[in-house]
Write a protein that holds these residues in place. Sequence first.
Motif, PDB file in Angstrom:
ATOM      1  N   LYS B  45      45.688  33.999  13.541  1.00  0.00           N
ATOM      2  CA  LYS B  45      46.103  32.470  13.358  1.00  0.00           C
ATOM      3  C   LYS B  45      45.222  31.684  14.502  1.00  0.00           C
ATOM      4  N   VAL B  66      41.307  20.591   4.635  1.00  0.00           N
ATOM      5  CA  VAL B  66      42.329  21.956   4.277  1.00  0.00           C
ATOM      6  C   VAL B  66      42.281  22.881   4.926  1.00  0.00           C
ATOM      7  N   SER B  70      45.445  24.401   7.468  1.00  0.00           N
ATOM      8  CA  SER B  70      45.824  25.962   7.106  1.00  0.00           C
ATOM      9  C   SER B  70      46.159  26.360   8.796  1.00  0.00           C
ATOM     10  N   TYR B 134      39.612  34.529   4.802  1.00  0.00           N
ATOM     11  CA  TYR B 134      40.236  33.259   4.830  1.00  0.00           C
ATOM     12  C   TYR B 134      39.545  32.276   4.132  1.00  0.00           C
ATOM     13  N   ILE B 138      39.843  29.712   0.824  1.00  0.00           N
ATOM     14  CA  ILE B 138      39.814  27.993   0.754  1.00  0.00           C
ATOM     15  C   ILE B 138      38.742  27.583   0.101  1.00  0.00           C
ATOM     16  N   THR B 142      39.820  25.065  -3.157  1.00  0.00           N
ATOM     17  CA  THR B 142      39.776  23.667  -2.878  1.00  0.00           C
ATOM     18  C   THR B 142      38.470  23.186  -3.975  1.00  0.00           C
TER      19      THR B 142
END
Lengths: 309, 373
Positions: B45, B66, B70, B134, B138, B142
């Motif tokens: 994270k 975006v 996240s 990750y 995205i 997107t």
Amino acid sequence: MSNPVIKGTHLCKNYGSVQAVRDVSFNVNEGEIFGFIGPDGAGKTSLFRMAATLLLPDSGNLEVCGLNVENDYKKIRRLLGYMPGKFSLYQDLTVEENLRFFASVFRTTVSQNYNLIRDIYEHIEPFKNRRAGKLSGGMKQKLALSCALIHRPRLLLLDEPTTGIDAVSRKEFWSLLRRLRDEGITVLVSTPYMDEASLCDRIALIQNGQILSTDTPDVVASAFEHQLFAVKARDMYLLINILETCPFVRSAFIFGQEVHVTINDYRNADEDKLVNYLSDKLADVVVYQTKPNIEDCFMELMSNKTKKG
Amino acid sequence: MRTIYFILRKEFTQLKRNRTMLPIIFIVPLVQLLVLVNAATLELKNISLTVCDYDLSPASRRLTSVFDASPFFNVHKYSFSTDEAISHIENSSSDMVLVIPRGFETKMVRENKAEVQMLFNAINGTVAGIGNAYANQIFIQTSKAYFMEFAGLTSGQLNTLNINAIPAFWYNPDMNYKVFMVPAILVILVTIIGMMLAAMNIVREKEMGTIEQINVTPIKKIHFIIGKLLPFWIVALVMLAFGLFVGKIVFDIPLQGSLVLLFANAAVYLLVMQGFGLLLSDTADTQQQAMFIAFFFLIIFILMGGIFTPIESMPLWAQWLNKLNPIAYFMKIIRMILLKGSTFTDIRTLFLSLSAYAAIVLTIAITKYRKVN
């Protein structure tokens, strides 16, 4: 005479290049207190551990209760009680738990042999719920002895049982040993204290892994062939210095409050010669003849050894 | 038999008296499970991100927002110089740099495709690898949304255009790494109790000299060994039960397979580790030595055993080495039984290997152990 309880012939044990036991032979007879007397590092503990089947000799033969230590160690272990020099009971178990544990592993109970240990155990019974680690030195010793006796062994091995114990406890301990001997238990004991030697039935003087002499304490002491003088003076330091440089003094050892002296030509040993020599140099000199004891013998044997070697 | 009972009674009395060890035996599993499982997370994270937006268009801003929204990324800085952005990686204030080139939106509209550049700080390989994965997610999402809005394509048309892979994570559908970690922590726990505590207990008798007194009694070697190992074998299995209970209550780990099968495996596994413990206690003379040697082997065993990294992705020599690693066997077994619900047939080879291992190690250890020297 019956067979000896311990019969050691030509025992040797080396630790690396250190010869701990060198060609030692000795017998311990049934029902006697046999003492190994010698300074630290003489090899006493090695001999004990051999007799206790914990250490195998490199060479030589050792029989305990007529059984060979190498082949019949299992049978021997039932017959002997061993008390190592270092306190080695469970410090985190109570007095009673220790005793019960050792009784149980020998397949016996405390009550079965209680009369044998009563005299000893009575002293520590008030503390039976105390952890063994919290006992005083003398009490620890009594507990260890109780545990070693709980299965009524034929032979009791005590490695320096009185080291680090106060004088009163030591005296008590020795009277306990004599009572055990009268019960028919053979006792092998070692001690660095010469005064305890005379309490044994027979002794072996040990030095550098060798036995210097084996006999009853009186015979060992009477083997001392020189006339022994005890010398006292006000200035002890000066006295010993003068004695050491004196041409006709053979040996001089401090012995408590006095100096034990032997003279070179012992057949013509003359107290006056010594008195005259010393009076010139010192005040208040007292010289008298005295009877040699084990310590004198030991010092004598040791100095002979070093002279030869 | 009676002798073993007497030794066991003594061992448990001593264990009960040990004011330092007893609480720790119960606190350790709780702390390990609660702290380690929550802290040793493989989920990433807040990867710190520096954005170099040379395009400054609605499309580029949308992409940036975006990333910012996240939970995995955190836009740490905006920059107009790639060199400056890279300096953030160099001084470790950023893990990743996203460079959106000039003409990004124009290219999207005209050519239906555009490029961006990602730079990672790969000092931490996990951050770089997982961050990359990750970020790609995205980009796909997107761009899809973008094409749907601006090019007027429906999601049906889009799906025919692109291959859309929908992953399904078997045996751990939510990819909940806790489910994966709890069994691993339990393995470590029973290993330490079974091997280290048993070994140290025997060495303690040596250190205190009490072994001398024991050795001159008629206690048989095998009785003594059983009396020494059995208590910790029992304690370790009780700990495993306790740990599973905590795992179930706190982390709701799945218990798919048979618990009887799991405990049977644990029992055999513990025999292997206790065999090692016994060998160790034969070598070491002090508890300090025993502890040091145990740590040396345990760290290798544990890290090689697949606790964090799958054994299958290790180099071939390491995989072969793991054939000798008892932890690798049990780690695999416990995960298979708990997560996958494997039955005896599934783990038979592993179980039999572990049994053979136990037999060999214990035989060597017991033969080597000497009451006389």
